[in-house]
Design a protein around this motif. Structure first.
Motif, PDB file in Angstrom:
ATOM      1  N   TYR A  37      44.167 -14.984  65.582  1.00  0.00           N
ATOM      2  CA  TYR A  37      43.027 -14.082  65.448  1.00  0.00           C
ATOM      3  C   TYR A  37      41.706 -14.840  65.608  1.00  0.00           C
ATOM      4  CZ  TYR A  37      40.206 -10.160  63.939  1.00  0.00           C
ATOM      5  OH  TYR A  37      39.297  -9.140  63.903  1.00  0.00           O
ATOM      6  N   ASN A  38      41.630 -16.035  65.026  1.00  0.00           N
ATOM      7  CA  ASN A  38      40.418 -16.852  65.181  1.00  0.00           C
ATOM      8  C   ASN A  38      40.185 -17.214  66.643  1.00  0.00           C
ATOM      9  OD1 ASN A  38      39.890 -16.811  62.419  1.00  0.00           O
ATOM     10  ND2 ASN A  38      41.019 -18.707  62.036  1.00  0.00           N
ATOM     11  N   LEU A  39      41.268 -17.462  67.372  1.00  0.00           N
ATOM     12  CA  LEU A  39      41.139 -17.751  68.804  1.00  0.00           C
ATOM     13  C   LEU A  39      40.645 -16.528  69.567  1.00  0.00           C
ATOM     14  CD1 LEU A  39      44.280 -19.985  69.365  1.00  0.00           C
ATOM     15  CD2 LEU A  39      41.909 -20.649  69.801  1.00  0.00           C
ATOM     16  N   TYR A  40      41.133 -15.369  69.177  1.00  0.00           N
ATOM     17  CA  TYR A  40      40.631 -14.121  69.783  1.00  0.00           C
ATOM     18  C   TYR A  40      39.116 -14.016  69.610  1.00  0.00           C
ATOM     19  CZ  TYR A  40      38.993  -9.317  69.141  1.00  0.00           C
ATOM     20  OH  TYR A  40      38.235  -8.176  69.132  1.00  0.00           O
ATOM     21  N   VAL A  41      38.630 -14.263  68.399  1.00  0.00           N
ATOM     22  CA  VAL A  41      37.191 -14.168  68.122  1.00  0.00           C
ATOM     23  C   VAL A  41      36.422 -15.220  68.924  1.00  0.00           C
ATOM     24  CG1 VAL A  41      35.409 -14.341  66.338  1.00  0.00           C
ATOM     25  CG2 VAL A  41      37.584 -13.215  65.821  1.00  0.00           C
ATOM     26  N   ALA A  42      36.928 -16.451  68.922  1.00  0.00           N
ATOM     27  CA  ALA A  42      36.219 -17.544  69.599  1.00  0.00           C
ATOM     28  C   ALA A  42      36.220 -17.363  71.109  1.00  0.00           C
ATOM     29  CB  ALA A  42      36.853 -18.884  69.217  1.00  0.00           C
ATOM     30  N   TYR A  43      37.378 -16.997  71.684  1.00  0.00           N
ATOM     31  CA  TYR A  43      37.435 -16.786  73.135  1.00  0.00           C
ATOM     32  C   TYR A  43      36.567 -15.595  73.549  1.00  0.00           C
ATOM     33  CZ  TYR A  43      41.111 -20.243  74.065  1.00  0.00           C
ATOM     34  OH  TYR A  43      41.824 -21.410  74.225  1.00  0.00           O
ATOM     35  N   SER A  44      36.522 -14.555  72.715  1.00  0.00           N
ATOM     36  CA  SER A  44      35.647 -13.413  73.006  1.00  0.00           C
ATOM     37  C   SER A  44      34.190 -13.864  73.074  1.00  0.00           C
ATOM     38  CB  SER A  44      35.798 -12.336  71.929  1.00  0.00           C
ATOM     39  OG  SER A  44      37.083 -11.763  71.964  1.00  0.00           O
ATOM     40  N   ALA A  45      33.810 -14.732  72.144  1.00  0.00           N
ATOM     41  CA  ALA A  45      32.430 -15.206  72.087  1.00  0.00           C
ATOM     42  C   ALA A  45      32.073 -16.069  73.291  1.00  0.00           C
ATOM     43  CB  ALA A  45      32.199 -15.989  70.798  1.00  0.00           C
ATOM     44  N   THR A  46      33.085 -16.744  73.864  1.00  0.00           N
ATOM     45  CA  THR A  46      32.823 -17.600  75.027  1.00  0.00           C
ATOM     46  C   THR A  46      33.004 -16.842  76.342  1.00  0.00           C
ATOM     47  OG1 THR A  46      35.111 -18.400  75.098  1.00  0.00           O
ATOM     48  CG2 THR A  46      33.554 -19.670  73.768  1.00  0.00           C
ATOM     49  N   GLY A  47      33.408 -15.572  76.261  1.00  0.00           N
ATOM     50  CA  GLY A  47      33.547 -14.766  77.462  1.00  0.00           C
ATOM     51  C   GLY A  47      34.891 -14.858  78.148  1.00  0.00           C
ATOM     52  N   ASP A  48      35.857 -15.537  77.497  1.00  0.00           N
ATOM     53  CA  ASP A  48      37.192 -15.649  78.092  1.00  0.00           C
ATOM     54  C   ASP A  48      38.045 -14.483  77.595  1.00  0.00           C
ATOM     55  OD1 ASP A  48      39.708 -16.360  79.040  1.00  0.00           O
ATOM     56  OD2 ASP A  48      39.390 -18.506  78.693  1.00  0.00           O
ATOM     57  N   GLU A  49      37.865 -13.332  78.245  1.00  0.00           N
ATOM     58  CA  GLU A  49      38.499 -12.106  77.759  1.00  0.00           C
ATOM     59  C   GLU A  49      40.025 -12.145  77.886  1.00  0.00           C
ATOM     60  OE1 GLU A  49      36.969  -9.961  76.037  1.00  0.00           O
ATOM     61  OE2 GLU A  49      34.963 -10.743  76.406  1.00  0.00           O
ATOM     62  N   ALA A  50      40.539 -12.825  78.903  1.00  0.00           N
ATOM     63  CA  ALA A  50      41.993 -12.875  79.099  1.00  0.00           C
ATOM     64  C   ALA A  50      42.667 -13.606  77.933  1.00  0.00           C
ATOM     65  CB  ALA A  50      42.327 -13.563  80.416  1.00  0.00           C
ATOM     66  N   LYS A  51      42.124 -14.773  77.590  1.00  0.00           N
ATOM     67  CA  LYS A  51      42.710 -15.526  76.468  1.00  0.00           C
ATOM     68  C   LYS A  51      42.472 -14.802  75.148  1.00  0.00           C
ATOM     69  CE  LYS A  51      42.932 -20.179  78.362  1.00  0.00           C
ATOM     70  NZ  LYS A  51      42.416 -21.574  78.305  1.00  0.00           N
ATOM     71  N   ALA A  52      41.308 -14.165  75.013  1.00  0.00           N
ATOM     72  CA  ALA A  52      41.014 -13.402  73.800  1.00  0.00           C
ATOM     73  C   ALA A  52      42.059 -12.307  73.607  1.00  0.00           C
ATOM     74  CB  ALA A  52      39.615 -12.804  73.878  1.00  0.00           C
ATOM     75  N   ALA A  53      42.356 -11.573  74.669  1.00  0.00           N
ATOM     76  CA  ALA A  53      43.322 -10.475  74.590  1.00  0.00           C
ATOM     77  C   ALA A  53      44.721 -10.987  74.260  1.00  0.00           C
ATOM     78  CB  ALA A  53      43.343  -9.711  75.914  1.00  0.00           C
ATOM     79  N   GLU A  54      45.074 -12.109  74.866  1.00  0.00           N
ATOM     80  CA  GLU A  54      46.396 -12.713  74.637  1.00  0.00           C
ATOM     81  C   GLU A  54      46.583 -13.047  73.151  1.00  0.00           C
ATOM     82  OE1 GLU A  54      48.270 -17.128  75.421  1.00  0.00           O
ATOM     83  OE2 GLU A  54      46.949 -16.283  76.975  1.00  0.00           O
ATOM     84  N   HIS A  55      45.559 -13.661  72.548  1.00  0.00           N
ATOM     85  CA  HIS A  55      45.690 -14.078  71.146  1.00  0.00           C
ATOM     86  C   HIS A  55      45.550 -12.904  70.190  1.00  0.00           C
ATOM     87  CE1 HIS A  55      46.276 -18.355  71.664  1.00  0.00           C
ATOM     88  NE2 HIS A  55      45.382 -18.323  72.645  1.00  0.00           N
ATOM     89  N   LEU A  56      44.768 -11.906  70.544  1.00  0.00           N
ATOM     90  CA  LEU A  56      44.690 -10.712  69.706  1.00  0.00           C
ATOM     91  C   LEU A  56      46.045 -10.011  69.673  1.00  0.00           C
ATOM     92  CD1 LEU A  56      43.150  -8.709  67.966  1.00  0.00           C
ATOM     93  CD2 LEU A  56      42.432  -7.542  70.077  1.00  0.00           C
ATOM     94  N   GLU A  57      46.686  -9.912  70.844  1.00  0.00           N
ATOM     95  CA  GLU A  57      48.007  -9.279  70.906  1.00  0.00           C
ATOM     96  C   GLU A  57      49.009 -10.032  70.032  1.00  0.00           C
ATOM     97  OE1 GLU A  57      51.448  -8.008  74.181  1.00  0.00           O
ATOM     98  OE2 GLU A  57      49.652  -9.094  74.825  1.00  0.00           O
ATOM     99  N   ARG A  58      48.965 -11.361  70.110  1.00  0.00           N
ATOM    100  CA  ARG A  58      49.910 -12.161  69.311  1.00  0.00           C
ATOM    101  C   ARG A  58      49.620 -12.018  67.817  1.00  0.00           C
ATOM    102  NH1 ARG A  58      54.376 -12.915  68.219  1.00  0.00           N
ATOM    103  NH2 ARG A  58      55.222 -14.896  67.545  1.00  0.00           N
ATOM    104  N   ALA A  59      48.352 -12.002  67.445  1.00  0.00           N
ATOM    105  CA  ALA A  59      47.998 -11.825  66.032  1.00  0.00           C
ATOM    106  C   ALA A  59      48.536 -10.493  65.518  1.00  0.00           C
ATOM    107  CB  ALA A  59      46.483 -11.901  65.851  1.00  0.00           C
ATOM    108  N   ARG A  60      48.373  -9.449  66.320  1.00  0.00           N
ATOM    109  CA  ARG A  60      48.853  -8.119  65.909  1.00  0.00           C
ATOM    110  C   ARG A  60      50.374  -8.069  65.816  1.00  0.00           C
ATOM    111  NH1 ARG A  60      44.558  -4.531  69.476  1.00  0.00           N
ATOM    112  NH2 ARG A  60      42.937  -4.388  67.865  1.00  0.00           N
TER     113      ARG A  60
END
Length: 207
Positions: A177-200
């Protein structure tokens, strides 16, 4: 207020029986050797294992009275204060431990956690960095470091800390989830989505 939790349910019955016998043994030994810091310390550990925080705190304090140089008693005392929500007492106890022995990773980890809870992010970062320097496998300190970096906008450093957490425990949901937040902030939406899915998938954050 102290939280008296009697006989935590996670402890298997046979383990609880052994633990109760060990507590009885230690209390008998302390009756004859009340000045023994080791017996008080071990009894504190046993009480903490049972979830009896107030009793554990009392025993760690007595261990310190018997031997003011017992750094681990301060560390355990600080950890219990953290569980009680007494963050300043947690910080003071762990600082005392580090005055005795400046190389205690758990003391730094406790400090990092307490400072993070108080919103003191730079102090949290400093303490957590020291903790992982002394004990690189200390997952919780890496995770707290990731959170603290997030809070101050140091996203790349947060990503690095969370990736280290996942090296230690690939299914540690808060790190994803922290990676989702951090990648979102850096604009890396693909990695953000990947980690959000895994967190869920791992049930985090809880609904």
């Amino acid at each position: 207020m102290a939280n008296h939790q009697h006989e935590t349910p996670e402890i298997p019955k046979e383990v609880l029986t052994d633990l109760n016998q060990y507590i009885k043994y230690l209390r008998e030994r302390i009756f004859f050797e009340p000045e023994s810091p080791v017996f008080h310390y071990n009894l504190g550990i046993a009480y903490a294992r049972k979830g009896l925080r107030a009793e554990a705190i009392s025993e760690f304090k007595q261990a310190i009275e018997c031997d003011p140089t017992m750094a681990q008693a301060y560390v355990n005392l600080g950890g219990l204060y953290f569980q009680e929500g007494e963050l300043d007492r947690c910080i003071n106890a762990n600082r005392k431990a580090l005055e005795i022995d400046p190389n205690l990773p758990m003391a730094y980890s406790n400090l990092g956690f307490a400072h993070l809870q108080k919103g003191e992010h730079e102090e949290a970062i400093e303490a957590c960095r020291k903790a992982v320097e002394l004990m690189p496998q200390l997952l919780q300190a890496h995770n707290n470091l990731a959170v603290a970096y997030l809070q101050v906008g140091r996203h790349q450093e947060s990503i690095a800390a969370s990736l280290k957490v996942l090296e230690l425990h690939a299914d540690f949901a808060p790190a994803h989830y922290n990676l989702y937040v951090a990648y979102s902030a850096t604009g890396d939406e693909a990695k953000a989505a990947e980690h959000l899915e895994r967190a869920r998938e791992l049930g985090y954050p809880a609904e």
